[in-house]
Scaffold this active site. Structure first.
Site, PDB file in Angstrom:
ATOM      1  N   SER A  61       0.837  -1.200   0.000  1.00 44.97           N
ATOM      2  CA  SER A  61       0.000   0.000   0.000  1.00 44.97           C
ATOM      3  C   SER A  61       0.874   1.254   0.000  1.00 44.97           C
ATOM      4  CB  SER A  61      -0.980  -0.039   1.177  1.00 44.97           C
ATOM      5  OG  SER A  61      -1.955   0.970   1.072  1.00 44.97           O
ATOM      6  N   ASP A 118      -4.591   8.320  -0.137  1.00 43.43           N
ATOM      7  CA  ASP A 118      -4.702   8.781   1.243  1.00 43.43           C
ATOM      8  C   ASP A 118      -5.019  10.264   1.364  1.00 43.43           C
ATOM      9  OD1 ASP A 118      -4.049   6.197   1.976  1.00 43.43           O
ATOM     10  OD2 ASP A 118      -1.905   6.630   2.051  1.00 43.43           O
ATOM     11  N   HIS A 122      -4.808  -0.600  -4.082  1.00 36.44           N
ATOM     12  CA  HIS A 122      -6.232  -0.793  -3.744  1.00 36.44           C
ATOM     13  C   HIS A 122      -7.134  -0.375  -4.904  1.00 36.44           C
ATOM     14  CE1 HIS A 122      -5.131  -1.199   0.576  1.00 36.44           C
ATOM     15  NE2 HIS A 122      -4.325  -0.171   0.356  1.00 36.44           N
TER      16      HIS A 122
END
Length: 229
Positions: free
Chosen positions: A120, A135, A157
């Site tokens: 990630s 984010d 993701h």
């Protein structure tokens, strides 16, 4: 260089990092000494994150030391055979890494043979910049430039799905916005469960799901496991 860039750390029905352990074991090649960079952790402490990582990798014979726990982080990086960067908030990760002077030493050590493992946010950090993170910018990292170990941008993701009734942008729309202002970039939409493994000068896509590559002015290209970048 040796890199293992994972979209995520957990899959439904599996324990944390369970799906990644065979990949990690396959790429260790005798390496055992690891430093862990936990700075993406925000809602868990860096000690908790480090201990969690050490516990899950112990059965592979990997000895994990948190970079925040050592008196001389640069010396620890120089001695490390494995550099592990955990997921969480990418802006926090980059800010702490930059302020501690770790970016150049990490990149240099990986180029000289250390294995880099990141999931990630840790995968984002390996890219030229963090401009394709998902984010929230909870802190200012004083610039977006990252390690530049992998030449393409990764969006971890990745999914283009929207909840029913949701009117916000799809992930592809947000990536397309980036490509308008930075048309020189190529962005990999890496879905959960997928990874990119770099070894012996080859970057190979792995995982069960379709991965997408986005470039300015072009249709998205679908890639499957085994594709070589």
């Amino acid at each position: 260089m040796e890199l293992l860039l994972l979209s995520n750390s957990t899959l439904p029905g599996k324990a944390w990092l369970e799906h990644a352990l065979p990949l990690i074991a396959n790429q260790l090649n005798g390496r055992r000494s690891a430093v862990f960079i936990p700075f993406a952790g925000v809602t868990q402490t860096w000690d908790e994150y480090t201990d969690k990582t050490a516990e899950v990798l112990a059965p592979l014979g990997v000895n994990v030391t948190g970079i925040h726990r050592v008196a001389d982080p640069l010396a620890a990086i120089e001695k490390a055979e494995i550099i592990i960067v955990g997921g969480g908030n990418t802006f926090q990760l980059l800010k702490e890494s930059r302020e501690r002077g770790l970016l150049a030493p990490v990149a240099d050590r990986v180029k000289r043979g250390a294995l880099y493992i990141g999931w990630s946010a840790g995968a984002n950090l390996a890219c030229p910049t963090i401009r394709t993170t998902n984010d929230m910018p909870i802190v200012d990292p004083n610039g977006f430039d990252a390690l530049d170990l992998f030449p393409l941008q990764i969006n971890p993701h990745f999914t283009n799905a929207l909840p029913e009734g949701h009117k916000g942008e799809t992930r592809e729309q947000r990536i397309r916005e980036l490509l308008v202002v930075a048309p020189e970039l190529a962005v990999i939409g890496l879905p959960e469960g997928n990874w990119i493994q770099v070894s012996n000068g080859q970057a190979v896509l792995g995982g069960p799901n379709t991965t997408w590559v986005f470039k300015a002015g072009e249709e998205a290209v679908a890639l499957e496991a085994g594709h070589r970048f």
